[in-house]
Design a protein around this motif. Structure first.
Motif, PDB file in Angstrom:
ATOM      1  N   TRP A 232       5.858  -0.198   0.761  1.00 54.79           N
ATOM      2  CA  TRP A 232       4.607  -0.640   0.128  1.00 54.79           C
ATOM      3  C   TRP A 232       3.732  -1.370   1.129  1.00 54.79           C
ATOM      4  CZ3 TRP A 232       2.661  -5.613  -0.640  1.00 54.79           C
ATOM      5  CH2 TRP A 232       1.498  -5.675  -1.407  1.00 54.79           C
ATOM      6  N   LEU A 233       4.312  -2.242   1.934  1.00 58.61           N
ATOM      7  CA  LEU A 233       3.535  -2.977   2.925  1.00 58.61           C
ATOM      8  C   LEU A 233       2.885  -2.037   3.926  1.00 58.61           C
ATOM      9  CD1 LEU A 233       5.996  -5.942   3.572  1.00 58.61           C
ATOM     10  CD2 LEU A 233       3.739  -6.117   2.513  1.00 58.61           C
ATOM     11  N   ALA A 234       3.626  -1.001   4.355  1.00 60.57           N
ATOM     12  CA  ALA A 234       3.083  -0.067   5.336  1.00 60.57           C
ATOM     13  C   ALA A 234       2.015   0.836   4.734  1.00 60.57           C
ATOM     14  CB  ALA A 234       4.208   0.782   5.925  1.00 60.57           C
ATOM     15  N   THR A 238      -1.843  -2.111   5.415  1.00 62.90           N
ATOM     16  CA  THR A 238      -1.707  -1.663   6.803  1.00 62.90           C
ATOM     17  C   THR A 238      -2.002  -2.771   7.801  1.00 62.90           C
ATOM     18  OG1 THR A 238      -4.000  -0.879   6.700  1.00 62.90           O
ATOM     19  CG2 THR A 238      -2.250   0.717   6.216  1.00 62.90           C
ATOM     20  N   ASP A 239      -2.704  -3.827   7.372  1.00 61.80           N
ATOM     21  CA  ASP A 239      -2.976  -4.948   8.270  1.00 61.80           C
ATOM     22  C   ASP A 239      -1.837  -5.954   8.297  1.00 61.80           C
ATOM     23  OD1 ASP A 239      -3.414  -5.575   5.618  1.00 61.80           O
ATOM     24  OD2 ASP A 239      -4.947  -7.092   6.060  1.00 61.80           O
ATOM     25  N   ARG A 240      -0.763  -5.664   7.584  1.00 61.67           N
ATOM     26  CA  ARG A 240       0.376  -6.585   7.527  1.00 61.67           C
ATOM     27  C   ARG A 240       1.655  -5.889   7.993  1.00 61.67           C
ATOM     28  NH1 ARG A 240       0.465  -8.848   1.534  1.00 61.67           N
ATOM     29  NH2 ARG A 240       2.436  -9.674   2.327  1.00 61.67           N
ATOM     30  N   SER A 246       9.268  -7.687   9.101  1.00 67.40           N
ATOM     31  CA  SER A 246      10.106  -8.787   8.623  1.00 67.40           C
ATOM     32  C   SER A 246      10.920  -8.374   7.399  1.00 67.40           C
ATOM     33  CB  SER A 246       9.226  -9.999   8.294  1.00 67.40           C
ATOM     34  OG  SER A 246       8.511 -10.427   9.429  1.00 67.40           O
ATOM     35  N   SER A 247      10.269  -7.636   6.490  1.00 69.09           N
ATOM     36  CA  SER A 247      10.986  -7.167   5.306  1.00 69.09           C
ATOM     37  C   SER A 247      12.072  -6.169   5.674  1.00 69.09           C
ATOM     38  CB  SER A 247       9.991  -6.533   4.322  1.00 69.09           C
ATOM     39  OG  SER A 247      10.654  -6.107   3.152  1.00 69.09           O
ATOM     40  N   MET A 248      11.770  -5.261   6.619  1.00 71.00           N
ATOM     41  CA  MET A 248      12.780  -4.309   7.068  1.00 71.00           C
ATOM     42  C   MET A 248      13.934  -5.025   7.768  1.00 71.00           C
ATOM     43  SD  MET A 248      13.413  -0.992   7.051  1.00 71.00           S
ATOM     44  CE  MET A 248      11.862  -0.067   7.027  1.00 71.00           C
ATOM     45  N   ARG A 249      13.641  -6.095   8.471  1.00 70.22           N
ATOM     46  CA  ARG A 249      14.690  -6.859   9.138  1.00 70.22           C
ATOM     47  C   ARG A 249      15.609  -7.534   8.123  1.00 70.22           C
ATOM     48  NH1 ARG A 249      17.460  -6.312  13.341  1.00 70.22           N
ATOM     49  NH2 ARG A 249      15.619  -6.081  14.667  1.00 70.22           N
ATOM     50  N   ARG A 250      15.070  -7.928   6.966  1.00 74.64           N
ATOM     51  CA  ARG A 250      15.929  -8.496   5.914  1.00 74.64           C
ATOM     52  C   ARG A 250      16.869  -7.448   5.339  1.00 74.64           C
ATOM     53  NH1 ARG A 250      13.037 -12.006   1.391  1.00 74.64           N
ATOM     54  NH2 ARG A 250      15.258 -12.135   0.806  1.00 74.64           N
ATOM     55  N   ILE A 251      16.433  -6.195   5.352  1.00 77.04           N
ATOM     56  CA  ILE A 251      17.284  -5.123   4.826  1.00 77.04           C
ATOM     57  C   ILE A 251      18.324  -4.693   5.853  1.00 77.04           C
ATOM     58  CG2 ILE A 251      17.264  -2.770   3.910  1.00 77.04           C
ATOM     59  CD1 ILE A 251      14.424  -3.307   2.917  1.00 77.04           C
ATOM     60  N   TYR A 252      17.938  -4.680   7.137  1.00 70.49           N
ATOM     61  CA  TYR A 252      18.859  -4.342   8.242  1.00 70.49           C
ATOM     62  C   TYR A 252      18.881  -5.508   9.233  1.00 70.49           C
ATOM     63  CZ  TYR A 252      18.220   0.351   6.352  1.00 70.49           C
ATOM     64  OH  TYR A 252      18.153   1.429   5.529  1.00 70.49           O
TER      65      TYR A 252
END
Length: 545
Positions: A232-234, A238-240, A246-252
């Motif tokens: 959703w963020l991507a 798109t400016d975030r 950071s969210s992907m890092r919380r998942i992996y």
């Protein structure tokens, strides 16, 4: 590739030098594709239990919301345990008003979650649920006005929970997305068993207080443990992209290789969507030379056609048909009206002898939960499509058994067994898999909006079925047999349709699923274009200037 549109002035396309260069380049391209496919096939071996823990935790916390529809669906049976209805219309409204309000929540959450994000949308979902159980905690069984108000807010909140599968499909790795989405059926069955157990052990006021406390605890867990969806963020922020990382890092959090691969897929998908949107030429009618906008203004140029691509319209049609057959199969009336159904097929007021009706509901809920867990485990090995077919066929056979054996002179054992097998078979596939497919078949750009529209459509069908069901079986005997015979026919039709139209999604990425629908519709597109051109030419000669 550039070879089809570019030549140098020194090398001819027909020369041996050019042909050798093109063959070598294509060979390198094919080899690189093979390497990429080989790497993708071995991603699973790189994911340890520690790597899976964050997305499992997020999925479990999100699916706590799915217990609410399970609680709502058996709530009418808990109410019947404290209050006896004498009016069929009053009973039907108690169950159907919940379903009537559910599309409101489904449509609203589909619009909201694309604007405010998945996590904030889930926190907002808890608001009508908390209001519902607050009203129920102060209401008395004879105060039907407050009970209807409770069901109104519960229906809105239940509809908003339907988008949980969208979130889980976006955070789950493609190798494990199937099993994580299958938890939808497990938590739905947990909600059913939890509600029936609480309803059989506690008094009316205590039951509602327990449900309110459970919802409040769920809200706190969502706020603490749920990361925002990187997809959703991507796509919508798109400016975030830093927040997406950071969210992907919380998942992996520990596996840098899988983290980098998932981020590359996310970036490439976002870039490809933006490039396609910028480079997309306006749809053109080859027969009349008009743009799509002008063609939609004129009947002879096919204005009724959807502006969406086939990767959207085709899965929407498939899901709409699956939802229609799901509602006609009767899997939901058997849950909402479980106690009246068992009394009707057994032709007795006491279904299980010395045991209460709620005891029978608890036993049935436990069996349904075990069936859901077994289906969740099997889905990782055989896929969702075979389980959905097997579930439909088992429902057809058990519904036929009820239709053939129920009656005032028949023994009550066989129809009761048929109802139990019917309910358990539905929980193994038909009851839950269509909802999880919404999060898999639809492209991310329309997943929330189109998914919400499909959910609202499904709940509207459910309202019609639940409103009509008490009248269909009110006379007992032959009317019950005819109703279950129609359930058997709808279940058979669903098995046939799933076999012909529904693709398997096990282990497939979203771009592979989109490619399936795009490839499956190429021939249809060619046929449509030929027919469209013919109509446009005919109109050119028959329409005055």
């Amino acid at each position: 590739m550039a070879y089809s549109t570019f030549t140098t002035p020194l090398i001819s396309r027909n020369s041996s030098v050019w042909k050798n260069h093109q063959s070598l380049s294509n060979g390198i391209q094919y080899k690189s594709n093979d390497i990429i496919s080989h790497v993708e096939q071995n991603v699973t071996s790189k994911l340890s239990k520690g790597d899976l823990y964050p997305q499992i935790l997020a999925s479990v916390v999100a699916f706590l919301l799915v217990t609410q529809p399970g609680i709502n669906m058996v709530y009418s049976n808990i109410f019947l345990n404290h209050y006896e209805f004498t009016d069929v219309s009053e009973l039907s409204w108690l169950t159907s008003i919940l379903v009537l309000c559910t599309p409101i929540g489904a449509i609203s959450i589909g619009v909201i979650m694309d604007r405010i994000g998945r996590k904030n949308a889930f926190l907002l979902t808890c608001v009508p649920l908390l209001i519902s159980w607050s009203i129920a905690s102060v209401a008395r069984p004879e105060n039907m006005g407050l009970i209807y108000a409770c069901r109104f807010f519960a229906g809105i909140g239940g509809g908003m929970t339907s988008m949980v599968v969208v979130y889980v499909s976006e955070i789950a790795h493609s190798s494990y997305r199937q099993v994580l989405l299958s938890l939808n059926s497990v938590f739905f069955s947990v909600g059913v068993l939890f509600a029936t157990t609480v309803g059989s052990l506690f008094q009316w006021q205590a039951v509602n207080v327990i449900f309110f406390t459970f919802t409040a605890v769920t809200t706190v867990l969502l706020a603490i443990f749920l990361p925002e969806s990187p997809a959703w963020l991507a796509k919508f922020r798109t400016d975030r992209m830093y927040d997406a990382r950071s969210s992907m890092r919380r998942i992996y959090p520990r596996n840098n290789q899988v983290f980098a691969e998932e981020m590359d897929l996310l970036y490439s998908k976002t870039t490809a969507d933006e490039t396609a949107a910028d480079a997309q030429p306006p749809p053109h009618c080859s027969g009349c030379g008009r743009s799509a906008r002008s063609r939609r203004k004129r009947k002879w140029c096919g204005w009724w056609r959807s502006p969406q691509p086939r990767t959207v319209t085709r899965p929407v049609r498939v899901l709409a048909t699956v939802f229609l057959l799901q509602q006609l199969s009767g899997c939901y009336p058997v849950i909402f009206y479980a106690v009246p159904v068992m009394r009707s097929v057994a032709c007795t007021a006491n279904v299980v002898g010395p045991y209460s009706d709620m005891d029978a509901m608890v036993a049935l809920g436990a069996v349904r939960l075990l069936t859901s867990v077994a289906a969740c485990a099997l889905s990782t090995h055989v896929g969702r499509r075979p389980l959905l077919i097997a579930s439909s066929l088992a429902m057809a056979c058990s519904a036929a058994l009820v239709a053939l054996t129920c009656g005032p002179t028949a023994a009550p054992l066989l129809p009761l067994v048929g109802v139990a097998v019917f309910a358990c078979s539905g929980s193994a596939g038909v009851l839950v898999f269509p909802w999880t497919l919404v999060g898999e078949l639809l492209p991310v750009s329309v997943r929330a909006a189109a998914g919400a529209a499909l959910v609202a459509y499904a709940y509207t069908l459910m309202f019609v079925v639940l409103k009509a069901f008490p009248y269909a079986v009110a006379d007992g005997g032959d009317s019950v047999a005819m109703t279950f015979a129609s359930f058997a026919a709808a279940s058979l039709a669903m098995a046939a349709y799933v076999y012909v139209r529904l693709p398997e999604t096990m282990g497939k990425r979203f771009d592979e699923i989109e490619a399936h629908f795009a490839a499956a519709s190429d021939d249809d597109d060619d046929d449509d274009q030929v027919g469209h051109d013919a109509r446009c030419k005919a109109t050119t000669y028959s329409t005055p200037p």
